[in-house]
Design a protein around this motif. Structure first.
Motif, PDB file in Angstrom:
ATOM      1  N   LEU A   1       0.826  -1.290  -0.064  1.00  0.00           N
ATOM      2  CA  LEU A   1      -0.140   0.041  -0.011  1.00  0.00           C
ATOM      3  C   LEU A   1       1.093   1.139   0.056  1.00  0.00           C
ATOM      4  O   LEU A   1       1.899   1.564   0.707  1.00  0.00           O
ATOM      5  CB  LEU A   1      -0.853   0.068   1.168  1.00  0.00           C
ATOM      6  CG  LEU A   1      -1.971   0.946   1.315  1.00  0.00           C
ATOM      7  CD1 LEU A   1      -3.121   0.829   0.298  1.00  0.00           C
ATOM      8  CD2 LEU A   1      -2.519   1.055   2.683  1.00  0.00           C
TER       9      LEU A   1
ATOM     10  N   ASN B   1      -0.002   4.502   0.548  1.00  0.00           N
ATOM     11  CA  ASN B   1       0.014   5.609   1.544  1.00  0.00           C
ATOM     12  C   ASN B   1      -0.866   4.805   2.568  1.00  0.00           C
ATOM     13  O   ASN B   1      -2.166   4.834   2.651  1.00  0.00           O
ATOM     14  CB  ASN B   1      -0.976   6.617   0.867  1.00  0.00           C
ATOM     15  CG  ASN B   1      -1.127   7.724   2.095  1.00  0.00           C
ATOM     16  OD1 ASN B   1      -0.579   7.663   3.044  1.00  0.00           O
ATOM     17  ND2 ASN B   1      -1.816   8.794   1.562  1.00  0.00           N
TER      18      ASN B   1
ATOM     19  N   GLY C   1      -4.337   6.375   4.578  1.00  0.00           N
ATOM     20  CA  GLY C   1      -5.470   5.995   4.011  1.00  0.00           C
ATOM     21  C   GLY C   1      -6.227   4.806   4.840  1.00  0.00           C
ATOM     22  O   GLY C   1      -7.491   4.574   5.119  1.00  0.00           O
ATOM     23  N   MET C   2      -5.302   3.856   5.015  1.00  0.00           N
ATOM     24  CA  MET C   2      -6.015   2.698   5.670  1.00  0.00           C
ATOM     25  C   MET C   2      -6.100   2.843   7.293  1.00  0.00           C
ATOM     26  O   MET C   2      -7.215   2.581   7.898  1.00  0.00           O
ATOM     27  CB  MET C   2      -4.879   1.384   5.759  1.00  0.00           C
ATOM     28  CG  MET C   2      -5.215   0.117   6.093  1.00  0.00           C
ATOM     29  SD  MET C   2      -4.071  -1.061   5.696  1.00  0.00           S
ATOM     30  CE  MET C   2      -5.046  -2.674   6.292  1.00  0.00           C
TER      31      MET C   2
ATOM     32  N   ASP D   1      -7.214   5.681   8.496  1.00  0.00           N
ATOM     33  CA  ASP D   1      -8.230   6.596   8.388  1.00  0.00           C
ATOM     34  C   ASP D   1      -9.555   5.590   8.350  1.00  0.00           C
ATOM     35  O   ASP D   1     -10.495   5.776   9.182  1.00  0.00           O
ATOM     36  CB  ASP D   1      -8.285   7.470   7.133  1.00  0.00           C
ATOM     37  CG  ASP D   1      -7.572   8.754   7.504  1.00  0.00           C
ATOM     38  OD1 ASP D   1      -6.973   8.942   8.610  1.00  0.00           O
ATOM     39  OD2 ASP D   1      -7.141   9.551   6.520  1.00  0.00           O
ATOM     40  N   SER D   2      -9.340   4.750   7.471  1.00  0.00           N
ATOM     41  CA  SER D   2     -10.385   3.749   7.202  1.00  0.00           C
ATOM     42  C   SER D   2     -10.696   2.996   8.485  1.00  0.00           C
ATOM     43  O   SER D   2     -11.980   2.600   8.899  1.00  0.00           O
ATOM     44  CB  SER D   2     -10.307   2.942   5.938  1.00  0.00           C
ATOM     45  OG  SER D   2      -9.836   3.628   4.826  1.00  0.00           O
TER      46      SER D   2
ATOM     47  N   LEU E   1     -11.584  -2.924   1.792  1.00  0.00           N
ATOM     48  CA  LEU E   1     -10.505  -2.444   1.220  1.00  0.00           C
ATOM     49  C   LEU E   1     -10.246  -3.521  -0.092  1.00  0.00           C
ATOM     50  O   LEU E   1      -9.792  -4.541  -0.231  1.00  0.00           O
ATOM     51  CB  LEU E   1      -9.327  -2.508   2.053  1.00  0.00           C
ATOM     52  CG  LEU E   1      -9.457  -1.902   3.527  1.00  0.00           C
ATOM     53  CD1 LEU E   1      -8.094  -2.441   4.470  1.00  0.00           C
ATOM     54  CD2 LEU E   1      -9.171  -0.147   3.203  1.00  0.00           C
TER      55      LEU E   1
ATOM     56  N   LEU F   1      -6.945  -0.841  -4.420  1.00  0.00           N
ATOM     57  CA  LEU F   1      -6.298   0.051  -3.668  1.00  0.00           C
ATOM     58  C   LEU F   1      -4.923  -0.153  -3.281  1.00  0.00           C
ATOM     59  O   LEU F   1      -4.104   0.929  -3.092  1.00  0.00           O
ATOM     60  CB  LEU F   1      -6.950   0.271  -2.227  1.00  0.00           C
ATOM     61  CG  LEU F   1      -8.786   0.568  -2.213  1.00  0.00           C
ATOM     62  CD1 LEU F   1      -9.023   0.454  -0.863  1.00  0.00           C
ATOM     63  CD2 LEU F   1      -8.786   2.068  -2.838  1.00  0.00           C
TER      64      LEU F   1
ATOM     65  N   VAL G   1      -8.536   7.015   0.114  1.00  0.00           N
ATOM     66  CA  VAL G   1      -7.215   6.275   0.431  1.00  0.00           C
ATOM     67  C   VAL G   1      -6.221   6.764  -0.731  1.00  0.00           C
ATOM     68  O   VAL G   1      -6.079   6.361  -1.609  1.00  0.00           O
ATOM     69  CB  VAL G   1      -7.442   4.820   0.317  1.00  0.00           C
ATOM     70  CG1 VAL G   1      -6.064   4.209   0.514  1.00  0.00           C
ATOM     71  CG2 VAL G   1      -8.454   4.165   1.173  1.00  0.00           C
TER      72      VAL G   1
ATOM     73  N   ARG H   1      -9.855   6.081  -5.497  1.00  0.00           N
ATOM     74  CA  ARG H   1      -9.113   5.406  -4.696  1.00  0.00           C
ATOM     75  C   ARG H   1      -9.898   5.430  -3.137  1.00  0.00           C
ATOM     76  O   ARG H   1      -9.621   6.507  -2.626  1.00  0.00           O
ATOM     77  CB  ARG H   1      -7.633   5.586  -4.209  1.00  0.00           C
ATOM     78  CG  ARG H   1      -6.906   5.261  -5.667  1.00  0.00           C
ATOM     79  CD  ARG H   1      -5.419   5.882  -5.448  1.00  0.00           C
ATOM     80  NE  ARG H   1      -4.590   5.278  -4.421  1.00  0.00           N
ATOM     81  CZ  ARG H   1      -4.355   4.012  -4.402  1.00  0.00           C
ATOM     82  NH1 ARG H   1      -4.457   2.889  -5.280  1.00  0.00           N
ATOM     83  NH2 ARG H   1      -3.665   3.490  -3.309  1.00  0.00           N
TER      84      ARG H   1
ATOM     85  N   ALA I   1     -12.004   3.534   0.184  1.00  0.00           N
ATOM     86  CA  ALA I   1     -12.423   2.651   0.864  1.00  0.00           C
ATOM     87  C   ALA I   1     -13.820   2.689   1.272  1.00  0.00           C
ATOM     88  O   ALA I   1     -14.467   3.789   1.623  1.00  0.00           O
ATOM     89  CB  ALA I   1     -11.619   2.620   2.503  1.00  0.00           C
TER      90      ALA I   1
END
Length: 306
Positions: A17, A19, A22-23, A25-26, A63, A67, A264, A286, A288
């Motif tokens: 991944l 960034n 982004g994960m 945040d999700s 996800l 992504l 993301v 991109r 999620a």
């Protein structure tokens, strides 16, 4: 850490991944209390993380494989394992760097069924982490979300406005009643506790807050405040800044589905340590997907308008 933790033998999934924020945040969007155990399911289509509480609230984070810059799935059956959500989010956060995208590799399983994380930002130094997983002791409850009729009962509202409305309706141990009316097209949130407070959203072509509305007959259902609040309590700032909309749908029996889209972000410049797959290059959006399912409270008069 032993070298075997760095290079496990057979892995069901190896993905990269660009960034990690982004994960973070999700997953943070479904973190409504301090101690939560989540179930992670891996498949050829992506990663799904599931959380539940009191058999009344369920959250899912989707996800999709698109992504990821790399997504190598090798399992014959879909692996499923449990993990502490707080530990997972906190561990991912250690890989983030303020002001720039940070790339990581995720691998499962390790030699002792761990979830393995590795930074990909430098060829000179590398950060490794391993998270011990557990065997899930429960099976996710079947929410049986079905449409309430031929016309969907749904509305889309600005995420920031939805969060503000729910926060404003707090009463200790209270409930919130959601009413949809086709004429005039409107949604109301009514707090029912030590006092009453109601927030009305009207729908028209120039609506600033209520972006979409579908309803052909009046409907009213009541939900426990603490479960409804969990659907918006930790929406990431990226969702607020982009002024995104959240979609709420009422299904058969009053089951409420709340959907959020969390960006993301891709790294602004290609990371030389990340394998950029063709599917990753062609992915236009991109995002999620976050879904919450909230069961309604039972009422003596059983007010069902579906």
């Amino acid at each position: 850490m032993s070298s075997s933790a760095v290079e496990p033998e057979a892995a069901d999934l190896v993905c990269q991944l660009e960034n990690v924020q982004g994960m973070v945040d999700s997953l943070s969007a479904v973190r409504w209390k301090r101690h939560q155990d989540a179930v992670v399911e891996l498949s050829e289509h992506g990663i799904v993380l599931i959380l539940e509480e009191s058999n009344c609230l369920q959250a899912k984070v989707y996800l999709r494989k698109e992504l990821f810059a790399q997504y190598d799935y090798n399992a014959e059956e879909r692996p499923r394992f449990g993990v502490s959500l707080g530990l997972f989010v906190d561990c991912l956060s250690t890989f983030t760097v303020p002001g720039r995208a940070s790339a990581i590799e995720i691998r499962y399983p390790g030699p002792d069924m761990q979830l393995l994380l590795k930074s990909l930002d430098s060829s000179d130094a590398c950060i490794y982490a391993e998270i011990r997983t557990i065997i899930p002791d429960t099976v996710s409850w079947d929410y049986n979300f079905e449409p309430a009729g031929s016309v969907p009962l749904s509305f889309t509202v600005k995420s920031a406005a939805l969060k503000e409305a729910i926060d404003d309706l707090e009463w200790p141990g209270s409930s919130i009643r959601i009413n949809l009316k086709p004429a005039p097209p409107s949604v109301s949130f009514r707090g029912e506790g030590h006092g009453d407070l109601q927030i009305d959203l009207m729908y028209n072509v120039n609506s600033d807050l209520l972006l979409d509305f579908n309803c052909n007959h009046p409907v009213s259902h009541r939900y426990k405040y603490k479960f409804l609040r969990a659907t918006t309590s930790n929406l990431p700032s990226s969702v607020m800044k982009e002024n995104r909309g959240s979609k709420l749908t009422i299904g058969r029996g009053g089951m409420l589905k709340v959907q959020h889209l969390v960006p993301v972000g891709r790294a602004p410049f290609p990371n030389p340590h990340v394998i950029d797959s063709a599917s990753h290059q062609q992915q236009p959006g991109r995002i999620a997907y976050i879904e919450f399912f909230v069961k309604p409270e039972e009422e003596e008069d059983d007010n069902r308008n579906d």
